[in-house]
Motif scaffolding. Structure first.
Motif, PDB file in Angstrom:
ATOM      1  N   THR A  25      -3.831  10.198 -12.223  1.00 47.39           N
ATOM      2  CA  THR A  25      -4.065   9.357 -13.393  1.00 47.39           C
ATOM      3  C   THR A  25      -4.768  10.181 -14.471  1.00 47.39           C
ATOM      4  OG1 THR A  25      -6.255   8.614 -12.695  1.00 47.39           O
ATOM      5  CG2 THR A  25      -4.362   7.353 -11.873  1.00 47.39           C
ATOM      6  N   ALA A  26      -4.992   9.559 -15.600  1.00 50.08           N
ATOM      7  CA  ALA A  26      -5.705  10.235 -16.679  1.00 50.08           C
ATOM      8  C   ALA A  26      -7.163  10.482 -16.307  1.00 50.08           C
ATOM      9  CB  ALA A  26      -5.624   9.400 -17.954  1.00 50.08           C
ATOM     10  N   TYR A  27      -7.660   9.762 -15.317  1.00 50.16           N
ATOM     11  CA  TYR A  27      -9.075   9.855 -14.952  1.00 50.16           C
ATOM     12  C   TYR A  27      -9.311  10.488 -13.586  1.00 50.16           C
ATOM     13  CZ  TYR A  27      -8.981   6.517 -18.736  1.00 50.16           C
ATOM     14  OH  TYR A  27      -8.734   5.916 -19.934  1.00 50.16           O
ATOM     15  N   GLY A  28      -8.278  10.958 -12.932  1.00 48.40           N
ATOM     16  CA  GLY A  28      -8.417  11.538 -11.592  1.00 48.40           C
ATOM     17  C   GLY A  28      -7.173  11.256 -10.783  1.00 48.40           C
ATOM     18  N   SER A  29      -7.360  10.554  -9.656  1.00 47.11           N
ATOM     19  CA  SER A  29      -6.214  10.200  -8.826  1.00 47.11           C
ATOM     20  C   SER A  29      -6.521   8.925  -8.057  1.00 47.11           C
ATOM     21  CB  SER A  29      -5.889  11.340  -7.852  1.00 47.11           C
ATOM     22  OG  SER A  29      -6.969  11.552  -6.963  1.00 47.11           O
ATOM     23  N   THR A  30      -5.458   8.309  -7.546  1.00 47.16           N
ATOM     24  CA  THR A  30      -5.597   7.106  -6.745  1.00 47.16           C
ATOM     25  C   THR A  30      -4.600   7.151  -5.595  1.00 47.16           C
ATOM     26  OG1 THR A  30      -5.586   4.680  -6.790  1.00 47.16           O
ATOM     27  CG2 THR A  30      -4.038   5.778  -8.235  1.00 47.16           C
ATOM     28  N   GLY A  31      -5.012   6.606  -4.462  1.00 43.63           N
ATOM     29  CA  GLY A  31      -4.167   6.650  -3.267  1.00 43.63           C
ATOM     30  C   GLY A  31      -4.524   7.864  -2.440  1.00 43.63           C
ATOM     31  N   GLY A  32      -3.634   8.223  -1.541  1.00 44.35           N
ATOM     32  CA  GLY A  32      -3.824   9.446  -0.791  1.00 44.35           C
ATOM     33  C   GLY A  32      -4.234   9.292   0.651  1.00 44.35           C
ATOM     34  N   SER A  33      -4.140   8.097   1.222  1.00 42.30           N
ATOM     35  CA  SER A  33      -4.470   7.927   2.641  1.00 42.30           C
ATOM     36  C   SER A  33      -3.378   8.562   3.494  1.00 42.30           C
ATOM     37  CB  SER A  33      -4.585   6.446   3.000  1.00 42.30           C
ATOM     38  OG  SER A  33      -5.650   5.865   2.300  1.00 42.30           O
ATOM     39  N   ILE A  34      -3.780   9.445   4.386  1.00 40.91           N
ATOM     40  CA  ILE A  34      -2.820  10.123   5.253  1.00 40.91           C
ATOM     41  C   ILE A  34      -2.417   9.171   6.379  1.00 40.91           C
ATOM     42  CG2 ILE A  34      -2.431  12.070   6.809  1.00 40.91           C
ATOM     43  CD1 ILE A  34      -4.488  13.646   5.137  1.00 40.91           C
ATOM     44  N   GLU A  35      -1.113   9.124   6.642  1.00 40.88           N
ATOM     45  CA  GLU A  35      -0.539   8.326   7.717  1.00 40.88           C
ATOM     46  C   GLU A  35       0.461   9.209   8.437  1.00 40.88           C
ATOM     47  OE1 GLU A  35       1.138   5.235   5.271  1.00 40.88           O
ATOM     48  OE2 GLU A  35      -0.714   4.077   5.313  1.00 40.88           O
ATOM     49  N   PHE A  36       1.000   8.743   9.563  1.00 37.71           N
ATOM     50  CA  PHE A  36       2.041   9.511  10.226  1.00 37.71           C
ATOM     51  C   PHE A  36       2.959   8.612  11.035  1.00 37.71           C
ATOM     52  CE2 PHE A  36      -1.424   9.547  13.339  1.00 37.71           C
ATOM     53  CZ  PHE A  36      -0.770   9.271  14.537  1.00 37.71           C
ATOM     54  N   TYR A  37       4.169   9.142  11.251  1.00 36.42           N
ATOM     55  CA  TYR A  37       5.138   8.509  12.135  1.00 36.42           C
ATOM     56  C   TYR A  37       5.209   9.322  13.419  1.00 36.42           C
ATOM     57  CZ  TYR A  37       7.082   5.430   8.557  1.00 36.42           C
ATOM     58  OH  TYR A  37       7.249   4.451   7.610  1.00 36.42           O
TER      59      TYR A  37
END
Length: 174
Positions: A25-37
């Motif tokens: 985003t313009a202010y940093g980032s959002t999201g990013g939780s690591i998951e796996f299958y």
């Protein structure tokens, strides 16, 4: 990415397909939780204490900072496996639509099944801020409906706006 890969590989477990999605985003980032299958089953940080501990070790590597190599308003899916390179895929318009579809079909916040959803977004750029005017209506299989004037993940809508070079409005009907 080599710096991350060198630290990451010893922590990965064979047979698991790890991934995370993050939006710059313009202010940093959002999201990013690591998951796996693993064996076709999705595991998240809330799956078990053992899984949480494993994913916390990966989160400590701050892999989400890799998104800073991408333009602002980019949503990127990073995926990786033991013994392989990290793959980064910037979301396309089709990927956003597929993600919206999946979220509608797999909405676990309601007992009722969504049978129809309509989203109307109007965009208004003013100086360096983008205004989003959102109307969302959902129809359920028990003949009820709900209407909202907002939507979670407004970052996705803003990313779509920038991805296509600007929009006046966006209408989605499912």
């Amino acid at each position: 990415m080599w710096k991350f890969l060198k630290k990451l590989q010893p922590l990965l477990i064979e047979g698991r397909e790890y991934f995370f999605e993050i939006t710059k985003t313009a202010y940093g980032s959002t999201g990013g939780s690591i998951e796996f299958y693993e064996n076709g089953i999705l595991y998240t940080i809330s799956s078990s204490a053992e899984i949480r501990e494993h994913l916390d070790q990966l989160d400590d590597l701050d892999l989400t900072s890799m998104v800073y190599f991408f333009p602002t308003h980019s949503r990127v899916k990073f995926s990786f496996r033991k013994g392989e390179e990290i793959k980064a895929e910037k979301f396309t318009f089709a990927m956003y639509l597929e993600d919206f579809k999946n979220k509608i079909e797999n909405d676990s916040h309601r007992e009722e099944k969504t049978i129809k959803k309509e989203l109307l977004v109007r965009f208004h750029q003013e100086a360096d801020e983008l205004g989003l005017f959102i109307d969302l209506t959902e129809y359920y299989d028990n003949s009820t409906m709900s209407s909202f004037d907002y939507m979670m993940n407004g970052e996705d809508l803003e990313s779509i706006y920038h991805l296509v070079g600007g929009l006046e409005s966006f209408y989605l009907k499912y």
